[in-house]
Design an enzyme around this catalytic site. Structure first.
Site, mmCIF file in Angstrom:
data_model
loop_
_atom_site.group_PDB
_atom_site.id
_atom_site.type_symbol
_atom_site.label_atom_id
_atom_site.label_comp_id
_atom_site.label_asym_id
_atom_site.label_seq_id
_atom_site.Cartn_x
_atom_site.Cartn_y
_atom_site.Cartn_z
ATOM 1 N NE ARG A 1 -4.180 1.590 2.408
ATOM 2 C CZ ARG A 1 -4.332 2.662 3.201
ATOM 3 N NH1 ARG A 1 -3.377 3.021 4.022
ATOM 4 N NH2 ARG A 1 -5.440 3.383 3.149
ATOM 5 C CB ILE B 1 -6.104 5.529 -0.503
ATOM 6 C CG1 ILE B 1 -5.921 4.021 -0.640
ATOM 7 C CG2 ILE B 1 -5.404 6.032 0.737
ATOM 8 C CD1 ILE B 1 -4.419 3.604 -0.795
ATOM 9 C CB SER B 2 -11.096 2.891 0.949
ATOM 10 O OG SER B 2 -11.916 3.401 -0.067
ATOM 11 C CD GLN B 3 -10.854 2.944 8.517
ATOM 12 O OE1 GLN B 3 -11.768 3.743 8.288
ATOM 13 N NE2 GLN B 3 -10.707 2.338 9.678
ATOM 14 N N PRO B 4 -8.050 0.671 5.108
ATOM 15 C CG PRO B 4 -5.792 0.182 5.570
ATOM 16 C CD PRO B 4 -6.812 1.287 5.647
#
Ligand code: SAH
Length: 213
Positions: free
Chosen positions: A37, A63-66
């Site tokens: 990432r 970027i979305s949260q994992p």
């Protein structure tokens, strides 16, 4: 910048965090454990890359949260060979995770700089998607339809009809719907074409936008 054992160590910790938050699918967790990432973020942000947080990318997007990536991916139940449509390419991270699970990934991004950057990002980590489109996710990709799975990674005001139409019988659509916060919806299309909807908690996404910039 490279991917080394320090990054691997941070990813392993992230996987533990996601397990503690309730992510169970071992294939999803192992995809998170392998996709670098940090190589999809601006280099200055390496130290943030493996926290369970959303993070700014270009053009005021995130970027979305994992956890969110893992949660949506788990709901999709990807099988190797699935044809998957993603709306909102962003950094390319979610697409990379789907690819690692064996999906044939088609993705749409409406902001040109992000579309171009995602291409570079995915090149950098050696991932080649089936198709990357610069366009409007509300329309889906009629030329390539139907899809086994569809995932929307921006907040939708409603479920776009085109996406329902482009879902195969037996397919799954995962989409966050709502304004200030979004309810995660899973829509299953039966072999007869009926839809069955279930809801899976609340999340916060950047909005799915109407017109190209
Ligand atoms: N999946 C991304 C997160 C994306 S954030 C990742 O893993 O990094 C949401 C993305 O949706 C943003 O990049 C935004 O530009 C894009 N987007 C917003 N409206 C859109 C639309 N109508 N069609 C396609 N993409 C859209």
């Amino acid at each position: 910048m490279q991917d080394n054992y320090l990054h691997q160590g941070l990813r392993n910790k992230l996987v533990e965090i996601l397990k503690n938050k309730g992510i169970k699918d071992p294939k999803v967790l192992s995809a998170i454990a392998t996709i670098p990432r940090h190589l999809l973020l601006e280099s200055a942000f390496v130290s943030h890359a493996y926290q369970d947080k959303a993070f700014p990318i270009a053009a005021n997007q995130t970027i979305s949260q994992p956890y969110t990536v893992a949660f949506q991916t788990e709901l999709l139940q990807i099988n190797p060979g699935d044809k998957v449509l993603e709306i909102g390419t962003g950094s390319g991270y979610q697409a990379a995770i789907l690819h690692r699970l064996g999906a044939k990934v088609y993705t749409i991004e409406r902001i040109k700089t992000l579309y171009l950057q995602a291409k570079q990002n995915l090149d950098k980590i050696g991932i080649r998607l089936k198709y990357m489109s610069y366009g409007d996710g509300y329309q889906g990709l009629p030329m390539y339809a139907p899809f086994d799975k569809i995932i929307v990674t921006a907040a939708a005001p409603y479920v776009p009809q085109a996406l329902i139409e482009q879902l195969k019988p037996g397919g799954r659509l995962v989409i966050p719907v709502g304004k200030d916060q979004q309810e995660m919806k899973l829509m299953l299309k039966s072999e007869q074409g009926d839809l069955e909807e279930s809801t899976h908690g609340f999340f916060r996404f950047v909005p799915l936008l109407k017109d190209k910039t």
